[in-house]
Design a protein around this motif. Structure first.
Motif, mmCIF file in Angstrom:
data_model
loop_
_atom_site.group_PDB
_atom_site.id
_atom_site.type_symbol
_atom_site.label_atom_id
_atom_site.label_comp_id
_atom_site.label_asym_id
_atom_site.label_seq_id
_atom_site.Cartn_x
_atom_site.Cartn_y
_atom_site.Cartn_z
ATOM 1 N N ALA A 1 0.643 -1.242 0.863
ATOM 2 C CA ALA A 1 -0.165 0.246 0.022
ATOM 3 C C ALA A 1 0.908 1.427 -0.475
ATOM 4 C CB ALA A 1 -1.183 0.224 1.296
ATOM 5 N N ASN A 2 2.204 0.667 0.732
ATOM 6 C CA ASN A 2 2.552 2.527 0.210
ATOM 7 C C ASN A 2 3.109 3.267 -0.902
ATOM 8 O OD1 ASN A 2 5.234 3.719 0.990
ATOM 9 N ND2 ASN A 2 4.860 3.586 3.186
ATOM 10 N N PRO A 3 2.929 3.928 -0.858
ATOM 11 C CA PRO A 3 3.113 4.164 -2.940
ATOM 12 C C PRO A 3 4.374 5.292 -2.746
ATOM 13 C CG PRO A 3 1.665 6.279 -1.652
ATOM 14 C CD PRO A 3 1.798 4.767 -0.222
ATOM 15 N N LEU A 4 5.287 4.432 -1.612
ATOM 16 C CA LEU A 4 6.486 5.274 -1.982
ATOM 17 C C LEU A 4 7.328 4.258 -1.790
ATOM 18 C CD1 LEU A 4 6.255 8.320 0.522
ATOM 19 C CD2 LEU A 4 6.265 8.552 -2.170
ATOM 20 N N ILE A 5 7.660 3.116 -1.194
ATOM 21 C CA ILE A 5 8.233 2.110 -0.883
ATOM 22 C C ILE A 5 7.898 1.006 -1.510
ATOM 23 C CG2 ILE A 5 9.072 0.694 1.103
ATOM 24 C CD1 ILE A 5 8.202 2.261 2.970
ATOM 25 N N GLY A 6 6.966 1.184 -1.765
ATOM 26 C CA GLY A 6 6.413 -0.441 -2.629
ATOM 27 C C GLY A 6 6.771 -0.488 -3.988
ATOM 28 N N PRO A 7 6.093 0.512 -4.771
ATOM 29 C CA PRO A 7 7.200 0.705 -6.397
ATOM 30 C C PRO A 7 8.642 0.159 -6.273
ATOM 31 C CG PRO A 7 5.448 1.954 -5.477
ATOM 32 C CD PRO A 7 5.895 1.985 -4.660
ATOM 33 N N SER A 8 9.262 0.896 -6.173
ATOM 34 C CA SER A 8 10.641 1.169 -5.975
ATOM 35 C C SER A 8 11.104 -0.381 -5.635
ATOM 36 C CB SER A 8 11.236 1.929 -4.771
ATOM 37 O OG SER A 8 10.516 3.914 -4.192
ATOM 38 N N LEU A 9 10.935 -1.030 -4.436
ATOM 39 C CA LEU A 9 10.886 -2.321 -4.364
ATOM 40 C C LEU A 9 10.602 -3.500 -5.100
ATOM 41 C CD1 LEU A 9 11.100 -2.636 -0.329
ATOM 42 C CD2 LEU A 9 12.864 -1.616 -1.674
ATOM 43 N N SER A 10 9.312 -3.502 -5.178
ATOM 44 C CA SER A 10 7.977 -4.106 -6.928
ATOM 45 C C SER A 10 9.225 -4.100 -7.936
ATOM 46 C CB SER A 10 7.103 -3.819 -5.677
ATOM 47 O OG SER A 10 6.846 -2.986 -6.923
ATOM 48 N N GLY A 11 9.373 -2.957 -8.106
ATOM 49 C CA GLY A 11 9.545 -2.727 -9.345
ATOM 50 C C GLY A 11 11.518 -2.909 -9.693
ATOM 51 N N GLY A 12 12.096 -3.251 -8.481
ATOM 52 C CA GLY A 12 13.791 -3.810 -8.997
ATOM 53 C C GLY A 12 13.395 -5.031 -8.696
ATOM 54 N N VAL A 13 12.717 -5.825 -8.045
ATOM 55 C CA VAL A 13 12.847 -7.083 -8.291
ATOM 56 C C VAL A 13 11.912 -7.788 -9.008
ATOM 57 C CG1 VAL A 13 11.244 -9.331 -6.362
ATOM 58 C CG2 VAL A 13 12.543 -7.514 -5.453
ATOM 59 N N LEU A 14 10.784 -7.251 -9.433
ATOM 60 C CA LEU A 14 9.988 -8.022 -10.593
ATOM 61 C C LEU A 14 11.015 -7.378 -12.158
ATOM 62 C CD1 LEU A 14 6.383 -6.714 -10.044
ATOM 63 C CD2 LEU A 14 7.590 -9.352 -10.007
ATOM 64 N N GLY A 15 11.199 -6.574 -11.289
ATOM 65 C CA GLY A 15 12.701 -6.010 -13.199
ATOM 66 C C GLY A 15 13.514 -7.051 -13.424
ATOM 67 N N VAL A 16 14.333 -7.546 -12.128
ATOM 68 C CA VAL A 16 15.449 -9.224 -12.373
ATOM 69 C C VAL A 16 14.867 -10.150 -12.529
ATOM 70 C CG1 VAL A 16 16.679 -10.455 -10.463
ATOM 71 C CG2 VAL A 16 17.046 -7.536 -10.682
ATOM 72 N N VAL A 17 13.738 -10.518 -11.659
ATOM 73 C CA VAL A 17 12.615 -11.737 -12.802
ATOM 74 C C VAL A 17 12.305 -11.341 -14.034
ATOM 75 C CG1 VAL A 17 10.927 -12.832 -12.153
ATOM 76 C CG2 VAL A 17 11.690 -11.753 -10.021
ATOM 77 N N SER A 18 12.038 -10.837 -14.584
ATOM 78 C CA SER A 18 11.470 -10.431 -15.905
ATOM 79 C C SER A 18 12.521 -10.120 -16.823
ATOM 80 C CB SER A 18 10.521 -9.287 -16.385
ATOM 81 O OG SER A 18 10.104 -8.755 -17.420
ATOM 82 N N THR A 19 13.490 -9.330 -16.039
ATOM 83 C CA THR A 19 15.053 -9.524 -17.225
ATOM 84 C C THR A 19 15.205 -11.103 -16.920
ATOM 85 O OG1 THR A 19 15.345 -7.295 -16.386
ATOM 86 C CG2 THR A 19 16.809 -8.718 -17.281
ATOM 87 N N GLY A 20 15.717 -11.492 -16.399
ATOM 88 C CA GLY A 20 16.271 -13.032 -16.528
ATOM 89 C C GLY A 20 15.290 -13.826 -17.629
ATOM 90 N N LEU A 21 14.012 -14.280 -16.762
ATOM 91 C CA LEU A 21 13.197 -15.381 -17.916
ATOM 92 C C LEU A 21 13.113 -14.713 -19.313
ATOM 93 C CD1 LEU A 21 10.043 -15.537 -15.298
ATOM 94 C CD2 LEU A 21 11.985 -16.617 -16.248
ATOM 95 N N ASP A 22 13.400 -13.125 -19.795
ATOM 96 C CA ASP A 22 12.965 -12.556 -20.395
ATOM 97 C C ASP A 22 14.343 -12.689 -21.738
ATOM 98 O OD1 ASP A 22 10.683 -11.314 -20.273
ATOM 99 O OD2 ASP A 22 11.524 -9.402 -19.977
ATOM 100 N N ALA A 23 15.827 -12.918 -20.860
ATOM 101 C CA ALA A 23 16.922 -13.563 -21.303
ATOM 102 C C ALA A 23 16.379 -14.424 -21.550
ATOM 103 C CB ALA A 23 18.253 -12.814 -20.904
ATOM 104 N N THR A 24 16.000 -15.615 -20.974
ATOM 105 C CA THR A 24 16.678 -17.444 -20.889
ATOM 106 C C THR A 24 15.154 -17.755 -21.952
ATOM 107 O OG1 THR A 24 17.373 -16.597 -18.965
ATOM 108 C CG2 THR A 24 16.537 -19.416 -19.676
ATOM 109 N N TRP A 25 13.937 -17.115 -21.559
ATOM 110 C CA TRP A 25 12.686 -18.675 -22.373
ATOM 111 C C TRP A 25 11.998 -16.990 -23.318
ATOM 112 C CZ3 TRP A 25 13.387 -20.280 -17.027
ATOM 113 C CH2 TRP A 25 13.829 -21.334 -16.987
ATOM 114 N N GLY A 26 12.505 -16.008 -22.533
ATOM 115 C CA GLY A 26 11.077 -15.274 -23.784
ATOM 116 C C GLY A 26 10.067 -14.117 -23.136
ATOM 117 N N THR A 27 9.682 -13.144 -23.463
ATOM 118 C CA THR A 27 8.658 -12.491 -23.434
ATOM 119 C C THR A 27 7.682 -12.761 -22.285
ATOM 120 O OG1 THR A 27 8.969 -11.130 -24.816
ATOM 121 C CG2 THR A 27 7.520 -9.983 -23.273
#
Length: 289
Positions: A227-253
């Motif tokens: 719910a915190n609009p400051l802390i939440g997006p920063s942390l989730s954006g970083g974590v999800l960015g890593v997950v998405s990048t790894g999977l995109d590079a390995t298996w695709g979009t």
């Protein structure tokens, strides 16, 4: 290595810019805005039409921010103001708003617009070309997070907003006009959605369904962040960015998007309040211990 870093920057910017307006509205008002994608679409249309009319892209982006912000204020005064404190009702109503906006744009402008060209060109590093504009989007996402942090932590409006978020009744008893705070907050969230649409208009085909591609990643980012609009997006954006990048590079979009949903399910199961809830819980423990 450069390719992975560039892909992470691209994914991080997309997730942050997609979610930040939604996070502000949900975090501060507890309103679930299913018209968020259409607000993004409206920003893309304003920027595209203004640029096609001969207005410089930067000024077109500013027009999108102001235009969608004003539109959001009107929607709040006419519709959303009657839904304060009614989270589930807001889902149905904003879904209706999204349908009206999408069909209205389709009637007025047809099924698509001529796409803008991506500005700034590219830079070559290690034999690979990287879009300078997409790198600029990453920088914009970082700057936007910093500006929002300053707005909500260093200003009177931010103090009143956080008070209304924590306990609206007590805030009202202390003289805070919570309805005005909510209206301004919804307008800010809408303006941020308009900014996102304007920024991505030169990179994607603009159509009445333009916002659909942003809706799922934005909700996943907000759910994982909490719910915190400051802390939440920063942390989730970083974590999800890593997950998405790894999977995109390995298996695709496709698997990259699927991975976002899997992470969201796991986070909801393990941390129901998201990353920001975990951070706040640890902060309370630290202050007591």
């Amino acid at each position: 290595m450069e390719d992975l870093l560039y892909q992470f920057m691209n994914n991080f910017a997309f997730l942050i810019l997609s979610a930040i307006g939604l996070a502000v509205i949900f975090g501060m008002m507890k309103i679930i805005n299913l018209a968020h994608g259409e607000f993004i679409m409206l920003g893309a249309y304003i920027a595209t039409l203004a640029t096609k009319a001969g207005i410089p892209l930067l000024l077109s982006i500013l027009l999108s921010v102001v235009g969608v912000g004003i539109f959001g204020l009107i929607v709040d005064r006419l519709i959303i103001s009657r839904l304060y404190g009614r989270t589930l009702d807001s889902v149905v109503v904003t879904w209706g708003v999204s349908l009206v906006m999408q069909q209205g744009i389709l009637i007025l402008f047809g099924p698509s617009l001529e796409t803008l060209s991506t500005p700034l060109g590219s830079i070559s590093i290690g034999g690979s070309d990287y879009s300078l504009y997409r790198i600029l989007l990453f920088v914009t996402a970082i700057v936007l997070l910093i500006l929002l942090y300053l707005l909500f932590t260093k200003t009177t409006f931010g103090l009143h907003s956080r008070a209304a978020m924590q306990n609206a009744e007590i805030a009202r008893s202390m003289g805070v006009n919570t309805n005005r705070i909510y209206s301004f907050t919804f307008s800010i969230g809408a303006a941020l959605a308009g900014l996102t649409g304007a920024l991505y208009a030169p990179t994607m085909a603009v159509s009445p369904t333009f916002g659909g591609g942003f809706l799922m990643p934005s909700f996943v980012t907000v759910i994982v962040g909490g719910a915190n609009p400051l802390i939440g997006p920063s942390l989730s954006g970083g974590v999800l960015g890593v997950v998405s990048t790894g999977l995109d590079a390995t298996w695709g979009t496709f698997f990259g998007r699927l991975g976002l949903l899997v992470v969201a399910i796991l986070v909801i199961r393990i941390m129901p309040l998201g990353f920001s809830g975990l951070v706040e819980k640890l902060s309370v423990r630290k202050s007591r211990g």
